[in-house]
Design an enzyme around this catalytic site. Structure first.
Site, short mmCIF file in Angstrom:
data_model
loop_
_atom_site.label_atom_id
_atom_site.label_comp_id
_atom_site.label_asym_id
_atom_site.label_seq_id
_atom_site.Cartn_x
_atom_site.Cartn_y
_atom_site.Cartn_z
N ASN A 1 -2.93 -5.97 -6.79
CA ASN A 1 -1.47 -5.84 -6.75
C ASN A 1 -1.05 -4.43 -7.14
O ASN A 1 -1.68 -3.79 -8.01
CB ASN A 1 -0.76 -6.90 -7.60
CG ASN A 1 -1.27 -7.02 -9.02
OD1 ASN A 1 -2.43 -6.76 -9.30
ND2 ASN A 1 -0.40 -7.41 -9.93
N GLU B 1 2.35 -2.54 -8.28
CA GLU B 1 3.75 -2.70 -8.69
C GLU B 1 4.52 -1.39 -8.53
O GLU B 1 3.94 -0.34 -8.21
CB GLU B 1 3.81 -3.22 -10.13
CG GLU B 1 3.15 -4.59 -10.24
CD GLU B 1 3.33 -5.26 -11.59
OE1 GLU B 1 3.72 -4.59 -12.57
OE2 GLU B 1 3.08 -6.48 -11.65
N CYS C 1 1.65 -7.86 -3.50
CA CYS C 1 0.58 -8.68 -4.09
C CYS C 1 -0.80 -8.26 -3.59
O CYS C 1 -0.95 -7.71 -2.48
CB CYS C 1 0.77 -10.15 -3.72
SG CYS C 1 2.23 -10.91 -4.42
N GLU D 1 -3.21 -10.10 -2.40
CA GLU D 1 -3.62 -10.76 -1.15
C GLU D 1 -3.10 -10.01 0.06
O GLU D 1 -3.80 -9.85 1.07
CB GLU D 1 -3.08 -12.19 -1.11
CG GLU D 1 -3.61 -13.10 -2.20
CD GLU D 1 -2.76 -13.08 -3.47
OE1 GLU D 1 -2.18 -12.02 -3.79
OE2 GLU D 1 -2.68 -14.11 -4.14
N CYS E 1 1.06 -16.70 -4.04
CA CYS E 1 2.50 -16.93 -3.97
C CYS E 1 2.90 -17.34 -2.55
O CYS E 1 2.12 -17.19 -1.59
CB CYS E 1 3.27 -15.69 -4.42
SG CYS E 1 3.42 -14.41 -3.14
N CYS F 1 2.61 -14.66 0.22
CA CYS F 1 1.22 -14.40 0.64
C CYS F 1 0.66 -15.54 1.47
O CYS F 1 -0.07 -15.31 2.43
CB CYS F 1 0.34 -14.12 -0.57
SG CYS F 1 0.73 -12.53 -1.32
N1 THU Z 1 0.85 -11.35 -7.72
C1 THU Z 1 -0.18 -11.20 -6.83
O1 THU Z 1 -0.76 -10.11 -6.70
N2 THU Z 1 -0.53 -12.26 -6.08
C2 THU Z 1 0.07 -13.49 -6.14
O2 THU Z 1 -0.23 -14.36 -5.33
C3 THU Z 1 1.05 -13.76 -7.19
C4 THU Z 1 1.57 -12.58 -7.91
C5 THU Z 1 1.23 -10.20 -8.53
C6 THU Z 1 2.59 -9.65 -8.22
C7 THU Z 1 2.98 -8.99 -9.52
O3 THU Z 1 2.44 -7.67 -9.55
C8 THU Z 1 2.27 -9.81 -10.58
O4 THU Z 1 1.28 -10.57 -9.90
C9 THU Z 1 3.18 -10.75 -11.34
O5 THU Z 1 3.92 -11.53 -10.49
#
Ligand code: THU
Length: 134
Positions: free
Chosen positions: A45, A47, A56, A58, A88, A91
């Site tokens: 991920n 940010e 994310c 994925e 999520c 994704c």
């Molecule tokens: N996140 C992912 O990378 N994948 C997911 O399927 C759920 C959430 C990340 C996004 C964000 O940087 C952190 O997790 C918290 O939500």
């Protein structure tokens, strides 16, 4: 239960999770996507100070694969924190576009606790390319 390839995928997800850029949530995620031709695409991920622009793990892995010319996938391993977490909704939808039958392997930050599901079970009656033909 898991084959050697799938265990390798878990290892890669755990490894790439360390490269997550998550200074805001402090929630690191790693993903490793196995293509039908045997290649592995890894993503973490990423940010942003403008929070909504976060991508994310994925989707990073999937977009890397597609931009390298690969569109057929067998499995994805996702490594989260203390326990396994499911992808999520965004994704799930993005993965469904290319691989509704994808095997989804969910694990913790150490690759110890493992849950396995099918994308079609995580996203029942998903909206995909075929839906546009109806
Ligand atoms: N996140 C992912 O990378 N994948 C997911 O399927 C759920 C959430 C990340 C996004 C964000 O940087 C952190 O997790 C918290 O939500």
């Amino acid at each position: 239960m898991l084959n050697e390839r799938e265990r390798e995928l878990i290892g890669k997800a755990v490894e790439v999770r360390e490269r997550a850029y998550a200074p805001y949530s402090r929630f690191k995620v790693g993903a490793a996507l196995l293509s039908r031709d045997g290649r592995v695409f890894a993503g973490c991920n990423v940010e942003n100070a403008s929070y909504g622009l976060t991508v994310c793990a994925e989707r990073v892995a999937l977009f890397k694969a597609v931009s390298e010319g690969t569109r057929e996938f067998e499995a994805i391993a996702i490594a989260c924190g203390k326990g396994p977490c499911a992808p999520c909704g965004a994704c799930r939808q993005v993965l469904f576009e290319f691989a509704p039958d994808l095997t989804v392997i969910m694990t913790d930050s150490e690759g110890k606790e493992i849950r396995v599901s099918k994308l079609s079970d995580l996203l029942p009656e998903g909206f995909g390319p075929g839906s546009l033909e109806r």
